[in-house]
Design an enzyme around this catalytic site. Structure first.
Site, mmCIF file in Angstrom:
data_model
loop_
_atom_site.group_PDB
_atom_site.id
_atom_site.type_symbol
_atom_site.label_atom_id
_atom_site.label_comp_id
_atom_site.label_asym_id
_atom_site.label_seq_id
_atom_site.Cartn_x
_atom_site.Cartn_y
_atom_site.Cartn_z
ATOM 1 C CG ASP A 58 23.557 7.701 -81.908
ATOM 2 O OD1 ASP A 58 23.663 7.956 -80.695
ATOM 3 O OD2 ASP A 58 22.772 8.319 -82.655
ATOM 4 C CD GLU B 251 21.826 12.877 -79.053
ATOM 5 O OE1 GLU B 251 21.513 14.008 -78.638
ATOM 6 O OE2 GLU B 251 22.643 12.695 -79.988
#
Length: 362
Positions: free
Chosen positions: A77, A135
């Site tokens: 991400d 994350e």
């Protein structure tokens, strides 16, 4: 109409693979498309690996019966787009530079991992590759939290390499972090008769003085010097323009070296702010460098013997260290550019990290 994503070529130059990954939007909680692309590419081009899916995380590993296992981890991400997609290219001194969201944090590292996963079929260690989601947001949403709960055996190994950006240097361990709210009490009164109250904001002066005078530790651990910090990050107080405030809250962030546990860090803060009420609002343990472990020494040798440096921040190496394994950060890109509109990575760093890790695992 859904966007068609070209298949990823995991055997391509990792620099080109980085560019392809950057052009796939993957803001936190919206990683399905990139996870689909990564999973499809691994299944088509890395038949030597066991591959499973966990939410929007993709996990792959060898099962060769080697004496040691190395875990390589990277998140898929990014932070939200900031007019920095798709990727672009420039040259600096005739050297290629990739620009765009995720070039630094951390699709360059993901590309290195994917290249190794597809092309190193007979590694001298068993290898586990963890491409995970979320994350960049709250820790409870981090894909590693889910994987550790549901698939803990996939995170076990003798060394973890988190391919976060490190400017292509080995960064050892990481600092711990803790946020606390420090409350200063007061007593309300009308400001026309302010002497009848106790102004909590005025009372915060002593607290701010302690912060201003604070001298942080700089301990050396395994040859790596960590630099602790204690910073006020927010201050609130007051209820109206004509009322003496009866409470002021100063939010403080403490970054502590990994030779201290969160409990020891809290005890230190209680000493620094003696006389004030503290409430812990967030915290995470650090990770010791683990540089003396034989497998870590082999990675250092593969990198050319450059001296590792301390990680002045918190990363997911802490999660692996908590499992009892040494863990380091090693990836392309300047971490100071992470989350900025100006994210860019020199192509040579991607190539260098791929070469070092290929030498290490081969």
């Amino acid at each position: 109409m859904p966007r068609v994503i070209p298949p990823l070529d995991l055997t391509a130059d990792p620099v080109e693979l980085t560019a392809a990954l950057v052009d796939i939007p993957s803001v936190s909680r919206d990683e399905a498309v990139i996870a689909d692309a990564v999973e499809a590419a691994l299944r088509a081009q890395a038949g030597h690996l066991e591959i499973i899916r966990s939410g929007n995380a993709v996990l792959a590993r060898t099962n060769l019966g080697r004496a040691s296992r190395v875990v390589l981890a990277g998140h898929l991400d990014t932070v939200p787009v900031n007019q920095n997609m798709p990727h672009s290219r420039s040259t600096e001194g005739e050297k290629l530079v990739l620009h765009g969201l995720g070039t630094v944090d951390m699709k360059g590292g993901d590309a290195v991992m994917l290249s190794l996963a597809a092309t190193v079929t007979e590694p001298r260690f068993d290898l586990t590759f963890v491409f995970y989601d979320c994350e960049e947001i709250a820790a409870e949403l981090n894909g590693l939290t889910r994987i550790q709960r549901d698939l803990p055996e996939w995170l076990r190994g003798d060394l973890a390499v988190v391919c976060e950006p490190t400017d292509a240097a080995i960064e050892a361990g990481c600092q711990g972090t803790m946020r606390v709210d420090v409350r200063v009490p007061g007593k309300r009164a009308h400001t026309a008769r302010g002497w009848m109250g106790v102004n909590a904001i005025h009372g915060a002066g002593e607290l701010l003085r302690r912060l201003s005078d604070y001298v942080p530790r700089q301990p050396e651990i395994d040859g790596c010097r960590y630099h602790e910090g204690l910073q006020a990050v927010k201050i609130t107080g007051g209820v109206a323009g004509n009322v003496v405030p009866d409470e002021c809250v100063v939010s403080v962030n403490h970054r502590f070296a990994p030779d201290r546990s969160p409990e020891q860090a809290l005890a230190h803060l209680q000493e620094v702010f003696e006389g004030f009420e503290l409430t812990v609002t967030d915290g995470a343990a650090g990770a010791l460098p683990g540089l003396n472990a034989p497998v870590t020494q082999e990675l250092i040798a593969a990198s050319g013997g450059a001296t590792p440096v301390a990680k002045l921040g918190w990363t997911d190496v802490s999660r692996f260290a908590a499992l009892g394994m040494p863990a380091v950060n090693f990836g392309p890109g300047d971490p100071k550019l992470a989350h900025t509109q100006e994210e860019h990575v020199p192509a040579w760093q991607i190539t260098h990290c791929a070469d070092v890790l290929r030498k290490f695992v081969s």
